[in-house]
Motif scaffolding. Sequence first.
Motif, PDB file in Angstrom:
ATOM      1  N   SER A 129       2.325   4.824  -0.884  1.00 18.11           N
ATOM      2  CA  SER A 129       1.936   6.105  -1.465  1.00 18.11           C
ATOM      3  C   SER A 129       3.075   7.097  -1.317  1.00 18.11           C
ATOM      4  O   SER A 129       3.854   7.041  -0.355  1.00 18.11           O
ATOM      5  CB  SER A 129       0.684   6.648  -0.789  1.00 18.11           C
ATOM      6  N   LYS A 157      -0.975   3.854  -9.764  1.00 21.53           N
ATOM      7  CA  LYS A 157      -1.606   2.620  -9.283  1.00 21.53           C
ATOM      8  C   LYS A 157      -1.197   1.435 -10.167  1.00 21.53           C
ATOM      9  O   LYS A 157      -0.829   1.624 -11.328  1.00 21.53           O
ATOM     10  CB  LYS A 157      -3.133   2.752  -9.341  1.00 21.53           C
ATOM     11  N   ASN A 216       0.805  -1.219   0.000  1.00 19.80           N
ATOM     12  CA  ASN A 216       0.000   0.000   0.000  1.00 19.80           C
ATOM     13  C   ASN A 216       0.847   1.282   0.000  1.00 19.80           C
ATOM     14  O   ASN A 216       0.601   2.193   0.777  1.00 19.80           O
ATOM     15  CB  ASN A 216      -0.899  -0.045   1.246  1.00 19.80           C
ATOM     16  N   ASP A 265       0.083   5.833  -5.487  1.00 18.39           N
ATOM     17  CA  ASP A 265      -1.185   5.878  -4.767  1.00 18.39           C
ATOM     18  C   ASP A 265      -1.662   4.468  -4.403  1.00 18.39           C
ATOM     19  O   ASP A 265      -2.446   3.864  -5.126  1.00 18.39           O
ATOM     20  CB  ASP A 265      -2.193   6.583  -5.693  1.00 18.39           C
ATOM     21  N   VAL A 307       0.204   1.413  -3.985  1.00 13.82           N
ATOM     22  CA  VAL A 307       0.738   0.286  -4.768  1.00 13.82           C
ATOM     23  C   VAL A 307       1.191  -0.839  -3.831  1.00 13.82           C
ATOM     24  O   VAL A 307       1.940  -0.611  -2.893  1.00 13.82           O
ATOM     25  CB  VAL A 307       1.920   0.744  -5.656  1.00 13.82           C
TER      26      VAL A 307
END
Length: 293
Positions: free
Chosen positions: A12, A229, A10, A31, A33
């Motif tokens: 960012s 993403k 996750n 954002d 990933v």
Amino acid sequence: MNDYFIRCENLSYIYEDTGESAIPVFHPALDGVSLNISRGEYLAILGHNGSGKSTLAKLISMILTPKSGKIYIDGTDITDETLGEDAQYELRRRVGMVFQNPDNQLVATVVEEDVAFGPENLGIPSDEIRKRVDDALSLVGMQDYKRHAPHKLSGGQKQRVAIAGIIAMHPDIIIFDEATAMLDPIGRRDVLAIMERLNREDGITVINITHYMDEAARADRIVVINDGKTLLDGTPDEVFSNVPLLHEVGLEAPQSAELIHALREAGLVINSNAITPEGCRDLLIRLLSGGDR
Ligand code: ADP
Ligand code: MG
């Protein structure tokens, strides 16, 4: 828990430096990933300009720190703020990064000094450094250029010296961030061959960020990043079967996959995919001799 070599959870990142613009832009470069990479994997990352590929690479190689999310390398949380300096240094050694412009990576006036630069900073004894420099230069086929001036070399040769400098640090992971983009076809072929040999023969985990679809098609796996993403994550066959989606985000598939897609659009029934010229040839032979089953 699992034993992935690199785990990104996750992630960012937002650049706070707004450059010339007086108005801050708070659009995240990355954002949320998440990405797991196995030891020894050969991964390609695709995505159009500004999609966040370099940001992801810089987070994994600890050049940047994520605004949120975690990164584990070989079980160590590299985002842990309480990590000591030695531990951070050791992690940085383990993840090498080769950038697009070889000129920006060469620091010395003689090739062998350039390759020795990293190990010298690690405080390695000079006999060992000499051995590492020789081994690394042989591996990239630049042993005859030891005493040459880097600025007189071709782009491909410079990039090979830059790679030797990384190899001399004995990394586990090398991230190539569009490392072939500025090279002529021969330089590109040489660098790609080195990348693949390091992966196959030395077990180095390779991440190749590229905009060449034929390069990506050679990897074990492809991750497509779009607008910060993850858009696609799969084998080259899987990823390149999504031709319309790739077009939507401004990317193309390899020529072979584009041709098969166009034939399908024209009404031909084709069940399999082809992402290399050889695969395309075999598929067309099957089609011309009675159909693809
Ligand atoms: P890619 O490598 O896929 O081209 P980047 O990771 O370099 O993408 O960039 C992702 C986003 O972050 C883009 O919108 C880019 O403009 C922005 N960006 C990258 N570097 C900086 C920086 N140093 N300062 C401000 N914004 C940046
Ligand atoms: Mg980039």
